[in-house]
Write an enzyme that holds these catalytic residues in place. Structure first.
Site, PDB file in Angstrom:
ATOM      1  N   SER A 684       0.802  -1.227   0.000  1.00 56.50           N
ATOM      2  CA  SER A 684       0.000   0.000   0.000  1.00 56.50           C
ATOM      3  C   SER A 684       0.832   1.272   0.000  1.00 56.50           C
ATOM      4  O   SER A 684       0.279   2.369  -0.103  1.00 56.50           O
ATOM      5  CB  SER A 684      -0.943   0.001   1.207  1.00 56.50           C
ATOM      6  OG  SER A 684      -0.212  -0.008   2.413  1.00 56.50           O
ATOM      7  N   LYS A 727      -6.504   3.756   8.603  1.00 55.68           N
ATOM      8  CA  LYS A 727      -5.531   4.681   8.006  1.00 55.68           C
ATOM      9  C   LYS A 727      -6.056   6.123   8.008  1.00 55.68           C
ATOM     10  O   LYS A 727      -5.310   7.067   8.316  1.00 55.68           O
ATOM     11  CB  LYS A 727      -5.205   4.232   6.582  1.00 55.68           C
ATOM     12  CG  LYS A 727      -4.419   2.926   6.525  1.00 55.68           C
ATOM     13  CD  LYS A 727      -4.153   2.492   5.094  1.00 55.68           C
ATOM     14  CE  LYS A 727      -3.338   1.213   5.060  1.00 55.68           C
ATOM     15  NZ  LYS A 727      -3.055   0.749   3.685  1.00 55.68           N
TER      16      LYS A 727
END
Length: 820
Positions: A684, A727
């Protein structure tokens, strides 16, 4: 004193017929009958009758041979005289022989009719003296004890032995009576010295006496046990007769009748009832103290104690169930919604199989306590067992009754504990199971957790099927990757993410704080804690997805306040942000904050950890070199591959970015992720690494208030990632203003609290070009792009403007890094 004499003369030129003996031995002075049936042996007897009725007797080395050769016969035997000979039916002959003296076979002479041998006499020394006298007495005494212990030797033999004074004859006579292997007897026959024979006899008799004493001891123990059993049987029969006369029932009959009542009350299915009645009939016919009776009783106890027909009534009041769920847990909306859906369907139909849910989430988020709350909301019994560390298939299916200590598996044990056929059953830590040579428990669970099969679950111990279709199964796990795919396919997976700081604050205020007050004996009017103090404990004293450590820290505060109150402090004691360090000490963790400054070669990424989300600074430095790529920060293989892909993308877009095509040949690139002691991995960070690379190579700073996450391909596509909620919350905590997410993760935005979405500018992107447009500011300098006179190229001369990379709403004014 020793004197050597010849006892009997043997004519060495004469051929004597030989009779091989199987499994026995003849000694001098020994008279014994022999049954002779082999053809060559019969002819040897016939030959001996023509030669003064004498023949040689020698033992075979192996009794199994029917046609022995010369090498199969021992070389030492005896000369024997035939006393009587009687022909028996079927061609056999019974002969009575007497051993005369030892001989050694010198030569075997071939003869078709029988064995013919030439022999020589074996000279025996006559030995006298005190030692021989002592040996003789010892052997006589030991043999007398041997005769007393052994039932196979007549007692008259001992009397005859005591009358023998000659040592050689004594040794041979006793050897003939001992029940020992032929090899031992052959050794005694071959020993010429009487002293040697007597000494060996002492050893043999001592050994035999010890064995006979052990046999006698064992026989006595067995006899006493038999007498005890017979006595018990006799007494029980008497007691049974007395009870019958008095009109009373014996213990077995009353026990059987009690089991029959329990069977009627339990309402077993037809197959289970037939099995129970069969075992009950067996128990009735067994002696009370039989070992099998205990096994049958235990089996019947299990059968009658299981809830074959008992079940609880579900609470179908949706509002009451929802209120209970909200009282016990804050958040967890997906799980609560699924429970309410089940109750709604249950309200409409009674023919519904129990669902099988799998709650997956990090430790401490309330998976186990949620299952207990679900049972309370539905009005069902709750039962739990842990699967962590289980590696035996029999733990699930049970052991067969043939094994000692056999018992049903954990599923049936839990049903007995629940007391109803429709409990909420929690299978905790399903991802912690292992397997070994005893089987795979995960495979055994396939039947338990399959709605199409668990209506007839077979336990090895019960030997009859049990219906589990009404059980509400809930399993918990921390991760899914180590669970077998067939097992995952049978469960409805519900992800429980880690709590946000706001959720932890609400949980602490609604549940944890009051729980710790009760646990530490405090009252509301004795202590007060501010929300800011709890927030500081969450942020600076714990780092977790759940709330276990938070509860411990709040408990620590309560204990210290309790000590102050006992020491004389005046209530109420107020705990605020400034005083929290007095109770818990200096902060253990520092909140990761964004620096906010826009810098060249530094981009802010977003990471997902076991304790939630976090921001991740990625630094890129370019230096003169030979095209070497250096990657540091303890990165995993996947993250290293992301760095390679990001660099390949930047090289492929070098012209559009205004970077010299050959920059890679003249410069080394160093990619570093700070906090090198912490392992990092995952795809990611791809767009973050690419942004930092593009910034370092073009000289354009990356916005300091922007964070991003997404996987990159070689063509610049931005692929979706996981952990979006964690996140985004980490970006909010770190002071980030804008967040870039992959376009395909737009569906995950609904999981983010609305108040967080209002405070952040969240944009979705599909291509790396969009990321660079959003992230890069005006250039400070451009690597390798110079005029012929060596001066840097002006910003407006760089091809960014022609390729659409100019940041939105920005203009090139000097070296300003912020939007104008």
């Amino acid at each position: 004193m020793t004197e050597v004499q010849n006892t009997t003369e043997v004519e060495e030129t004469v051929l004597y017929p030989l009779l091989p003996l199987r499994g026995m031995m003849v000694f001098p002075y020994m008279i014994t009958p022999l049954d002779v049936g082999r053809d060559r042996s019969i002819r040897a007897l016939e030959e001996a009758m023509t030669q003064e009725r004498q023949l040689v007797l020698a033992a075979q080395k192996s009794a199994e041979l029917t046609e022995p050769e010369a090498e199969d016969i021992y070389s030492v035997g005896v000369i024997a005289e035939i006393k009587q000979l009687l022909k028996m039916p079927e061609g056999q002959i019974r002969v009575l022989v007497e051993g005369l003296h030892r001989v050694e076979i010198e030569e075997f002479v071939e003869d078709e009719s029988c064995f013919q041998v030439r022999v020589s006499s074996m000279v025996e020394p006559e030995e006298f003296g005190p030692e021989m006298e002592a040996l003789t007495r010892m052997v006589k005494n030991q043999f007398e004890e041997y005769v007393k212990l052994s039932r196979k030797v007549p007692s008259e033999i001992a009397v005859a032995i005591n009358s023998i004074d000659e040592a050689a004859r004594l040794a041979d006579t006793i050897a003939a009576q001992l029940i020992i292997p032929v090899e031992e007897k052959q050794y005694l026959l071959e020993s010429i010295s009487p002293r040697q024979r007597l000494e060996h006899m002492v050893v043999l008799l001592t050994k035999e006496i010890e064995i006979l004493q052990l046999e006698k001891k064992i026989q006595g123990r067995v006899r006493r046990q038999l007498e005890k059993n017979q006595k018990e049987y006799y007494l029980r029969e008497q007691m049974r007769a007395i009870q019958k006369e008095l009109g009373e029932k014996d213990a077995i009959a009353s026990e059987v009748e009690e089991f029959r009542k329990k069977l009627d009350k339990a309402k077993l299915p037809k197959a289970a009832r037939e099995q129970a009645l069969h075992e009950l009939d067996r128990l009735e016919k067994m002696p009370p103290m039989a070992a099998e009776a205990v096994v049958v009783r235990t089996y019947l106890d299990w059968l009658v104690s299981l809830p074959w027909s008992k079940q609880t009534r579900d609470r179908l009041d949706m509002a009451a169930a929802e209120q209970i769920l909200d009282e016990d847990h804050y958040g967890l909306d997906k799980v609560k919604e699924r429970i309410l859906e089940f109750l709604a369907v249950r309200h409409l139909t009674t023919k519904m199989k129990g669902p099988i849910l799998c709650l997956v989430g990090p430790p401490g988020v309330g998976k186990t306590s949620l299952a207990r709350s679900i049972a309370r909301a539905m009005g069902r019994n709750f039962v739990r067992f842990s699967l962590g560390g289980i590696r035996d298939e029999a733990e699930i299916r049970g052991h067969r009754r043939t094994y000692i200590g056999a018992m049903p598996g954990k599923v049936i044990q839990a049903m007995k504990q629940a007391g109803s056929r429709n409990p909420v059953m929690l299978l905790d830590e399903i991802d912690k199971m292992t397997m070994d040579f005893r089987g795979d428990p995960a495979s055994a669970l396939l039947e338990v957790l399959d709605p199409e099969q668990n209506s007839a679950f077979g336990d090895h111990y019960l030997e009859v099927t049990f219906d589990l279709s009404n059980v509400f199964f809930i399993t918990t796990a921390n991760v899914m990757h180590n669970m077998p795919r067939p097992l995952l396919d049978r469960m409805e997976i519900i992800q429980i993410p880690g709590y946000t700081e706001e959720e932890k604050l609400e949980i602490a205020k609604r549940h944890l704080w009051d729980k710790q007050l009760v646990a530490n004996g405090l009252k509301d009017d004795q202590i007060a804690v501010s929300d800011n103090a709890i927030q500081k404990v969450i942020a600076e004293y714990t780092r977790e997805s759940g709330v276990r450590n938070l509860e411990r820290e709040l408990g620590s505060v309560c204990r210290k306040v309790a000590r102050e109150l006992v020491s004389g402090a005046e209530p109420p004691i107020r705990v605020n942000v400034n005083s929290i360090e007095t109770y818990l000490g200096p902060p253990r963790y520092l909140r990761t904050m964004s620096e906010g400054e826009s810098r060249v070669g530094v981009a802010t990424g977003l990471a997902y950890t076991q304790v939630g989300g976090d921001i991740l600074a990625i630094e890129v430095s370019v230096m003169p070199g030979k095209g070497k790529l250096i990657i540091t920060g303890q990165l995993g293989d996947v993250m290293r591959e992301s760095a390679q892909a990001s660099l390949s993308y930047v090289r492929a877009r070098a012209l559009e970015l205004g970077i010299p095509i050959d920059f890679y040949e003249k410069h080394d690139i160093h990619i570093h992720v700070p906090e090198g002691g912490i392992p990092k991995d995952g795809p990611s960070a791809g767009i973050t690494i690419a942004t930092a690379l593009a910034s370092a190579l073009t000289g354009r700073p990356v916005r300091g208030d922007l964070a991003m996450t997404g996987e990159i391909t070689l063509r610049g596509r931005v692929l979706p990632i996981g952990g979006v909620k964690e996140k985004v919350l980490a970006a909010h905590r770190a002071g980030i203003k804008r967040v870039l997410l992959p376009k395909e993760n737009e569906k995950d935005l609904e999981d983010i609290p609305a108040n967080i979405q209002r405070k952040l500018d969240i944009e979705t992107v599909e291509h790396m070009d969009e990321v660079l447009e959003e992230a890069l500011l005006a250039p400070v300098s451009c690597l390798g792009v110079t005029e012929e006179n060596g001066d840097d190229v002006a910003p407006e001369a760089i091809p960014f403007l022609a390729t659409g990379f100019q940041p939105k709403g920005q203009s090139w004014v000097g070296e300003t890094h912020e939007p104008q």
